[in-house]
Design an enzyme around this catalytic site. Structure first.
Site, PDB file in Angstrom:
ATOM      1  CG  HIS A 129     -83.655 -42.495  62.837  1.00  0.00           C
ATOM      2  ND1 HIS A 129     -82.830 -41.717  63.671  1.00  0.00           N
ATOM      3  CD2 HIS A 129     -83.265 -43.815  63.194  1.00  0.00           C
ATOM      4  CE1 HIS A 129     -81.826 -42.284  64.271  1.00  0.00           C
ATOM      5  NE2 HIS A 129     -82.213 -43.484  64.026  1.00  0.00           N
ATOM      6  CD  GLU A 185     -86.206 -37.623  62.732  1.00  0.00           C
ATOM      7  OE1 GLU A 185     -86.419 -38.798  62.919  1.00  0.00           O
ATOM      8  OE2 GLU A 185     -85.423 -36.963  63.607  1.00  0.00           O
ATOM      9  CB  CYS A 232     -79.948 -38.174  65.235  1.00  0.00           C
ATOM     10  SG  CYS A 232     -80.249 -38.879  63.756  1.00  0.00           S
ATOM     11  CB  CYS A 270     -82.751 -37.344  61.158  1.00  0.00           C
ATOM     12  SG  CYS A 270     -83.305 -39.001  61.353  1.00  0.00           S
TER      13      CYS A 270
END
Length: 155
Positions: free
Chosen positions: A54, A56, A84, A87
């Site tokens: 992701h 992040e 999420c 993260c």
């Protein structure tokens, strides 16, 4: 005049555009250190064959490698979509001081929408959070991506 959070979110939006161009969900992230240095990345799970890639996570990895430490105690993370669970957990473990995000994520958001992980005082760190910075632009980017994806699937 735009505030600094908006300036950095514009950079995150530009990163999300890179994800779109790669066929990835358009999420971009920028991590800024107190000294002004910043790192930028975007979603890459498909390209890297890595569900943890992701935006992040990618930018946290970049910054940690650059400073030689897994703690980012003076950093602000800017991300176009509410993080999420994975993260949000990385934000806590990295001790990121502040999170700024654009669009809410009612399906997987772990900051405010579905869970409130960063406000859980049972954890040893709670970053400051600012939500909805350039929310309309961030939301529009995601909506356009999924509209295009649905259109392609219906052809």
């Amino acid at each position: 005049m735009q505030d600094q959070d908006e300036v950095m979110m514009q950079l995150a939006i530009a990163e999300a555009e890179k994800a779109t161009a790669m066929g990835e969900v358009p999420v971009g992230a920028v991590l800024q250190l107190a000294d002004g240095r910043y790192f930028a990345s975007h979603n890459q799970p498909i390209a890297l064959h890595d569900p943890s890639a992701h935006a992040e996570i990618q930018v946290i990895r970049q910054a940690c490698t650059a400073i030689g430490n897994y703690r980012l105690t003076d950093a602000t993370l800017f991300v176009t979509l509410e993080p999420c669970i994975m993260c949000a957990g990385a934000i806590v473990h990295a001790r990121i001081a502040r999170l700024v995000y654009g669009a809410d994520d009612p399906k997987t958001g772990a900051v405010a929408s579905l869970y409130q992980l960063l406000d859980d005082h049972r954890l040893n760190h709670q970053p400051l959070t600012r939500a909805h910075v350039l929310q309309d632009a961030c939301s529009a980017q995601l909506k356009q991506f999924f509209r295009q994806r649905r259109k392609q699937k219906s052809l």
